[in-house]
Design a protein around this motif. Structure first.
Motif, PDB file in Angstrom:
ATOM      1  N   ASP A  92       0.231   7.417   9.160  1.00  0.00           N
ATOM      2  CA  ASP A  92       1.255   6.409   9.426  1.00  0.00           C
ATOM      3  C   ASP A  92       2.550   7.074   9.903  1.00  0.00           C
ATOM      4  O   ASP A  92       3.204   6.590  10.829  1.00  0.00           O
ATOM      5  N   LEU A  93       2.910   8.191   9.262  1.00  0.00           N
ATOM      6  CA  LEU A  93       4.120   8.903   9.647  1.00  0.00           C
ATOM      7  C   LEU A  93       3.967   9.550  11.019  1.00  0.00           C
ATOM      8  O   LEU A  93       4.913   9.589  11.811  1.00  0.00           O
ATOM      9  N   ASP A  94       2.773  10.052  11.298  1.00  0.00           N
ATOM     10  CA  ASP A  94       2.514  10.659  12.597  1.00  0.00           C
ATOM     11  C   ASP A  94       2.681   9.622  13.708  1.00  0.00           C
ATOM     12  O   ASP A  94       3.297   9.893  14.747  1.00  0.00           O
ATOM     13  N   THR A  95       2.169   8.423  13.474  1.00  0.00           N
ATOM     14  CA  THR A  95       2.305   7.336  14.439  1.00  0.00           C
ATOM     15  C   THR A  95       3.763   6.923  14.596  1.00  0.00           C
ATOM     16  O   THR A  95       4.245   6.685  15.710  1.00  0.00           O
ATOM     17  N   LEU A  96       4.460   6.845  13.472  1.00  0.00           N
ATOM     18  CA  LEU A  96       5.869   6.461  13.489  1.00  0.00           C
ATOM     19  C   LEU A  96       6.697   7.418  14.338  1.00  0.00           C
ATOM     20  O   LEU A  96       7.489   7.004  15.186  1.00  0.00           O
ATOM     21  N   GLU A 123       3.010  12.121   1.901  1.00  0.00           N
ATOM     22  CA  GLU A 123       1.905  11.270   1.467  1.00  0.00           C
ATOM     23  C   GLU A 123       1.667  11.400  -0.036  1.00  0.00           C
ATOM     24  O   GLU A 123       1.332  10.422  -0.712  1.00  0.00           O
ATOM     25  N   THR A 124       1.847  12.594  -0.578  1.00  0.00           N
ATOM     26  CA  THR A 124       1.631  12.800  -2.012  1.00  0.00           C
ATOM     27  C   THR A 124       2.676  12.073  -2.858  1.00  0.00           C
ATOM     28  O   THR A 124       2.488  11.900  -4.061  1.00  0.00           O
ATOM     29  N   LYS A 125       3.767  11.626  -2.235  1.00  0.00           N
ATOM     30  CA  LYS A 125       4.833  10.931  -2.953  1.00  0.00           C
ATOM     31  C   LYS A 125       4.538   9.438  -3.117  1.00  0.00           C
ATOM     32  O   LYS A 125       5.289   8.721  -3.785  1.00  0.00           O
ATOM     33  N   ASN A 126       3.449   8.983  -2.503  1.00  0.00           N
ATOM     34  CA  ASN A 126       3.029   7.581  -2.625  1.00  0.00           C
ATOM     35  C   ASN A 126       4.163   6.613  -2.293  1.00  0.00           C
ATOM     36  O   ASN A 126       4.464   5.674  -3.044  1.00  0.00           O
ATOM     37  N   MET A 127       4.776   6.836  -1.146  1.00  0.00           N
ATOM     38  CA  MET A 127       5.842   5.931  -0.713  1.00  0.00           C
ATOM     39  C   MET A 127       5.271   4.553  -0.386  1.00  0.00           C
ATOM     40  O   MET A 127       4.192   4.435   0.182  1.00  0.00           O
ATOM     41  N   SER A 128       6.018   3.527  -0.734  1.00  0.00           N
ATOM     42  CA  SER A 128       5.582   2.161  -0.486  1.00  0.00           C
ATOM     43  C   SER A 128       5.565   1.853   1.002  1.00  0.00           C
ATOM     44  O   SER A 128       6.465   2.259   1.750  1.00  0.00           O
ATOM     45  N   SER A 129       4.550   1.117   1.443  1.00  0.00           N
ATOM     46  CA  SER A 129       4.463   0.713   2.847  1.00  0.00           C
ATOM     47  C   SER A 129       5.590  -0.230   3.220  1.00  0.00           C
ATOM     48  O   SER A 129       5.898  -0.402   4.404  1.00  0.00           O
ATOM     49  N   PHE A 130       6.221  -0.844   2.218  1.00  0.00           N
ATOM     50  CA  PHE A 130       7.354  -1.720   2.492  1.00  0.00           C
ATOM     51  C   PHE A 130       8.508  -0.954   3.144  1.00  0.00           C
ATOM     52  O   PHE A 130       9.359  -1.543   3.800  1.00  0.00           O
ATOM     53  N   HIS A 179       3.416  18.294  10.426  1.00  0.00           N
ATOM     54  CA  HIS A 179       2.271  17.634   9.808  1.00  0.00           C
ATOM     55  C   HIS A 179       2.107  18.047   8.338  1.00  0.00           C
ATOM     56  O   HIS A 179       1.627  17.258   7.510  1.00  0.00           O
ATOM     57  N   LEU A 180       2.526  19.245   8.021  1.00  0.00           N
ATOM     58  CA  LEU A 180       2.494  19.665   6.624  1.00  0.00           C
ATOM     59  C   LEU A 180       3.514  18.863   5.816  1.00  0.00           C
ATOM     60  O   LEU A 180       3.252  18.484   4.672  1.00  0.00           O
ATOM     61  N   PHE A 181       4.660  18.576   6.428  1.00  0.00           N
ATOM     62  CA  PHE A 181       5.676  17.755   5.772  1.00  0.00           C
ATOM     63  C   PHE A 181       5.169  16.328   5.596  1.00  0.00           C
ATOM     64  O   PHE A 181       5.387  15.698   4.552  1.00  0.00           O
ATOM     65  N   PHE A 182       4.478  15.796   6.597  1.00  0.00           N
ATOM     66  CA  PHE A 182       3.911  14.450   6.488  1.00  0.00           C
ATOM     67  C   PHE A 182       2.898  14.390   5.340  1.00  0.00           C
ATOM     68  O   PHE A 182       2.842  13.405   4.592  1.00  0.00           O
ATOM     69  N   ALA A 183       2.100  15.444   5.216  1.00  0.00           N
ATOM     70  CA  ALA A 183       1.115  15.497   4.130  1.00  0.00           C
ATOM     71  C   ALA A 183       1.822  15.535   2.773  1.00  0.00           C
ATOM     72  O   ALA A 183       1.366  14.927   1.800  1.00  0.00           O
ATOM     73  N   TYR A 184       2.942  16.249   2.708  1.00  0.00           N
ATOM     74  CA  TYR A 184       3.725  16.307   1.467  1.00  0.00           C
ATOM     75  C   TYR A 184       4.294  14.932   1.132  1.00  0.00           C
ATOM     76  O   TYR A 184       4.246  14.498  -0.032  1.00  0.00           O
ATOM     77  N   THR A 236       0.868  -1.179   0.000  1.00  0.00           N
ATOM     78  CA  THR A 236       0.000   0.000   0.000  1.00  0.00           C
ATOM     79  C   THR A 236       0.907   1.232   0.000  1.00  0.00           C
ATOM     80  O   THR A 236       2.122   1.118  -0.148  1.00  0.00           O
ATOM     81  N   THR A 237       0.335   2.404   0.177  1.00  0.00           N
ATOM     82  CA  THR A 237       1.150   3.620   0.239  1.00  0.00           C
ATOM     83  C   THR A 237       1.093   4.190   1.656  1.00  0.00           C
ATOM     84  O   THR A 237       0.094   4.039   2.362  1.00  0.00           O
ATOM     85  N   ILE A 238       2.164   4.834   2.047  1.00  0.00           N
ATOM     86  CA  ILE A 238       2.268   5.406   3.392  1.00  0.00           C
ATOM     87  C   ILE A 238       1.426   6.685   3.469  1.00  0.00           C
ATOM     88  O   ILE A 238       1.565   7.584   2.645  1.00  0.00           O
ATOM     89  N   LYS A 239       0.583   6.753   4.478  1.00  0.00           N
ATOM     90  CA  LYS A 239      -0.272   7.913   4.691  1.00  0.00           C
ATOM     91  C   LYS A 239       0.336   8.839   5.747  1.00  0.00           C
ATOM     92  O   LYS A 239       1.232   8.464   6.500  1.00  0.00           O
ATOM     93  N   SER A 240      -0.193  10.043   5.792  1.00  0.00           N
ATOM     94  CA  SER A 240       0.268  11.018   6.774  1.00  0.00           C
ATOM     95  C   SER A 240       0.084  10.493   8.191  1.00  0.00           C
ATOM     96  O   SER A 240       0.939  10.696   9.056  1.00  0.00           O
TER      97      SER A 240
END
Length: 252
Positions: A179-183, A214-221, A207-212, A173-177
């Motif tokens: 997911d990064l907040d939790t990390l 998210e737009t990169k569609n990083m792999s959940s792997f 949080h704005l950086f996390f949203a940015y 899947t792709t990493i969401k904002s």
């Protein structure tokens, strides 16, 4: 006139001894540390070490310096007069092993089993098994006779069970904002200090950086423990892009 000259010389000498540039070299147990960030949190000045571990930064006595590197433990020092006596050598401790122990939880999901496809697969495998092992589908100690339906049931159940165990797959899947907040809330390495010192992004823009990102569609792997180094590379790349965007928006 003489008193004024002496006073000026004294003030100049005092200024030189109080504030000056600190020159140093960063090492770990094996080699010079390149690309480390050295931040004077007292004066808010920042620099980095070169390929040979050399650096120079504005500082004065009692200033607090923080040395940070992606693969080393952060070091914090309060400057003393001895730190300004020639080129100083500072040693950082590697943290690669500690990084390998970090447990991350990615946004992964399991592939659901298609009932019709699974039934066809089992039927095909069942027919093949009968052709290869006909004796297993008859009653014990007989050369002929009715089919042993109990044995059939056992073998079909075994086919389903073995396939079900193998069927569970991790789906990308792709990493969401979120997911990064939790990390960054739960992890010992990816935290606010990493965000500020290594990515040069203040908490106000976190949080704005996390949203940015998210737009990169990083792999959940990338959230898997074996992929931490790749995730760091992505953060460094996207942080630089994000800072450029912020600078452009502030000009408008």
């Amino acid at each position: 006139m003489t008193k004024i000259t002496i006073l000026c010389c004294f003030c100049l000498f005092s200024s030189i001894t109080v504030s000056q540039n600190l020159t140093g070299i960063l090492y770990d147990s094996e080699a010079p540390v390149a690309g480390a960030r050295i931040m004077n949190i007292t004066s808010k000045s920042l620099t980095s070490s070169d390929a040979s571990g050399n650096f120079e930064i504005y500082a004065k006595i009692d200033d607090t310096l923080i040395f940070s590197s992606l693969f080393h433990h952060t070091k914090e020092l309060v400057m003393t007069p001895s730190h300004f006596e020639g080129t100083q050598v500072f040693e950082l401790t590697k943290s690669v092993n500690a990084l390998d122990e970090v447990e991350l939880h990615g946004a992964i999901s399991s592939k659901e089993m298609d009932a019709e496809e699974e039934t066809q697969r089992v039927n095909k495998q069942f027919k093949t098994d009968i052709e290869k092992n006909p004796h297993l589908y008859r009653r014990p100690n007989t050369n002929s006779g009715p089919i042993d339906f109990i044995e059939i049931g056992r073998r079909v159940a075994k086919l389903f069970k073995s396939k079900t165990a193998k069927e569970t797959q991790i789906v990308e899947t792709t990493i969401k904002s979120a997911d990064l907040d939790t990390l960054f809330k739960r992890d010992d390495f990816f935290n606010d200090k990493f965000l500020v010192l290594n990515l040069s992004i203040t908490k106000d823009y976190k949080h704005l950086f996390f949203a940015y990102c998210e737009t990169k569609n990083m792999s959940s792997f990338l959230l898997h423990p074996d992929k931490k180094i790749y995730l760091i590379d992505k953060f460094l790349e996207y942080a630089e892009e994000f800072r450029d965007i912020l600078q452009e928006s502030q000009k408008q």
